[in-house]
Design a protein around this motif. Structure first.
Motif, mmCIF file in Angstrom:
data_model
loop_
_atom_site.group_PDB
_atom_site.id
_atom_site.type_symbol
_atom_site.label_atom_id
_atom_site.label_comp_id
_atom_site.label_asym_id
_atom_site.label_seq_id
_atom_site.Cartn_x
_atom_site.Cartn_y
_atom_site.Cartn_z
ATOM 1 N N MET A 236 0.944 -1.088 -0.050
ATOM 2 C CA MET A 236 -0.002 0.154 0.037
ATOM 3 C C MET A 236 0.837 1.164 0.059
ATOM 4 O O MET A 236 1.596 1.439 0.886
ATOM 5 C CB MET A 236 -0.769 0.009 1.109
ATOM 6 C CG MET A 236 -1.902 1.374 1.319
ATOM 7 S SD MET A 236 -2.936 1.177 2.761
ATOM 8 C CE MET A 236 -3.794 -0.128 2.630
ATOM 9 N N ASN A 237 0.533 2.166 -1.097
ATOM 10 C CA ASN A 237 1.484 3.336 -1.034
ATOM 11 C C ASN A 237 0.624 4.182 -0.040
ATOM 12 O O ASN A 237 -0.281 4.281 0.279
ATOM 13 C CB ASN A 237 1.644 3.836 -2.577
ATOM 14 C CG ASN A 237 0.305 4.142 -2.989
ATOM 15 O OD1 ASN A 237 -0.704 4.353 -2.506
ATOM 16 N ND2 ASN A 237 0.307 3.749 -4.538
ATOM 17 N N ALA A 238 1.715 5.618 0.043
ATOM 18 C CA ALA A 238 1.123 6.820 0.732
ATOM 19 C C ALA A 238 -0.421 7.277 0.503
ATOM 20 O O ALA A 238 -1.205 7.547 1.442
ATOM 21 C CB ALA A 238 2.228 7.814 0.852
ATOM 22 N N LYS A 239 -0.408 7.185 -0.936
ATOM 23 C CA LYS A 239 -1.782 7.814 -1.578
ATOM 24 C C LYS A 239 -2.886 6.762 -0.882
ATOM 25 O O LYS A 239 -3.890 7.397 -0.406
ATOM 26 C CB LYS A 239 -1.832 7.939 -2.780
ATOM 27 C CG LYS A 239 -3.076 8.229 -3.485
ATOM 28 C CD LYS A 239 -3.189 8.444 -4.894
ATOM 29 C CE LYS A 239 -4.537 8.713 -5.600
ATOM 30 N NZ LYS A 239 -4.427 8.853 -7.004
ATOM 31 N N GLU A 240 -2.710 5.663 -1.166
ATOM 32 C CA GLU A 240 -3.856 4.680 -0.546
ATOM 33 C C GLU A 240 -3.937 4.682 0.842
ATOM 34 O O GLU A 240 -5.019 4.425 1.376
ATOM 35 C CB GLU A 240 -3.283 3.357 -1.044
ATOM 36 C CG GLU A 240 -3.384 3.089 -2.607
ATOM 37 C CD GLU A 240 -2.830 1.676 -3.214
ATOM 38 O OE1 GLU A 240 -1.923 1.148 -2.049
ATOM 39 O OE2 GLU A 240 -2.933 1.337 -4.154
ATOM 40 N N ARG A 241 -2.882 4.819 1.830
ATOM 41 C CA ARG A 241 -3.259 4.966 3.038
ATOM 42 C C ARG A 241 -4.054 6.016 3.360
ATOM 43 O O ARG A 241 -4.830 6.234 4.495
ATOM 44 C CB ARG A 241 -1.503 4.966 3.707
ATOM 45 C CG ARG A 241 -0.894 3.584 3.596
ATOM 46 C CD ARG A 241 0.392 3.677 4.628
ATOM 47 N NE ARG A 241 1.166 4.710 4.486
ATOM 48 C CZ ARG A 241 2.270 4.546 3.517
ATOM 49 N NH1 ARG A 241 2.336 3.097 2.973
ATOM 50 N NH2 ARG A 241 3.138 5.346 3.327
ATOM 51 N N ILE A 242 -3.731 7.513 2.698
ATOM 52 C CA ILE A 242 -4.515 8.665 3.335
ATOM 53 C C ILE A 242 -5.831 8.464 2.989
ATOM 54 O O ILE A 242 -6.636 8.752 3.783
ATOM 55 C CB ILE A 242 -3.690 9.880 2.207
ATOM 56 C CG1 ILE A 242 -2.321 10.104 3.032
ATOM 57 C CG2 ILE A 242 -4.512 10.929 2.594
ATOM 58 C CD1 ILE A 242 -1.475 11.012 2.180
ATOM 59 N N LEU A 243 -5.976 7.938 1.859
ATOM 60 C CA LEU A 243 -7.426 7.641 1.121
ATOM 61 C C LEU A 243 -8.230 6.612 2.178
ATOM 62 O O LEU A 243 -9.301 6.773 2.463
ATOM 63 C CB LEU A 243 -7.618 7.278 -0.207
ATOM 64 C CG LEU A 243 -7.156 8.306 -1.294
ATOM 65 C CD1 LEU A 243 -7.341 7.590 -2.752
ATOM 66 C CD2 LEU A 243 -8.112 9.405 -1.148
#
Length: 223
Positions: free
Chosen positions: A1-8
């Motif tokens: 999981m990348n940073a964008k997916e974690r934030i969303l």
């Protein structure tokens, strides 16, 4: 999981158990005051542009290439930045050849770093298309692309823009919906409402401080 997916993922989790607020936004508040009769749209757009030192000229599909040559000749300009990858770019090139006109056409064919000096200091004029126009504010709408990067309309002292009369709408909301912007937004959109101007220094209005000194909009009627 990348940073964008974690934030969303965190944002979605934070909405658990909440109830969406009812959408009671009244579109009429921002559209009704800015509606015009069909035969008034072009006239209003021209008035608004010309009120801030823009220039407009109504022409036709058949005549616009010659109007471009005449506008450049009147200013003593013999060089024009235009995209050979666009329909209007190819059309103008054909007209220049047919007229044996003394006009050098050059394309935006290299990264800006490779020809920054020529672009900023040795390119007197450019020609671009537009996506449409807004009667309420006298604005031209441009969608920059790899074929017509935004610097084409932001750097040369003279910017000539082609505007189809059929694509002039009453207001921005109407234009966005008529052209279905939600189906694919550009990286950025430009709203051009006249030549570049500033009054930062002693509140004295000056043109061309950070962009074109002149804007010429050729309004092309369908006939």
């Amino acid at each position: 999981m990348n940073a964008k997916e974690r934030i969303l993922g965190k944002l979605r989790a934070s909405l658990a158990g909440t109830t969406p607020v009812a959408d009671d936004y009244d579109i009429g508040l921002v559209t009704d005051p800015w509606r015009y009769a069909a035969d008034e749209r072009i006239a209003r757009l021209r008035r608004m542009l010309e009120a801030v030192h823009g220039e407009t000229l109504v022409t036709t599909v058949a005549e616009w290439p010659q109007r471009v040559l005449e506008a450049l000749a009147a200013r003593g300009i013999d060089e024009l930045l235009v995209s050979p990858a666009t329909v209007h770019g190819r059309r103008l090139a054909e007209h220049v050849r047919a007229q044996d006109a003394a006009l050098r056409l050059k394309g935006y064919e290299n990264p800006v770093e490779a020809w920054k000096d020529e672009l900023f200091f040795h390119t007197p004029a450019s020609l671009t298309g537009t996506l449409g126009g807004i009667a309420a504010t006298g604005s031209l709408v441009l969608w920059p692309s790899p074929q017509e990067p935004r610097l084409m309309s932001l750097v040369p002292p003279l910017h000539i823009a082609l505007l189809n009369a059929s694509e002039v709408r009453d207001n921005l909301f109407e234009l966005m919906h008529a052209q279905r912007w939600t189906d694919g937004l550009p990286t950025n959109a430009l709203l051009v409402s006249g030549p570049s101007k500033t009054a930062d220094i002693q509140q004295t209005l000056a043109y061309g401080a950070h962009g074109p000194k002149e804007l010429l909009a050729l309004v092309i009627e369908d006939a």
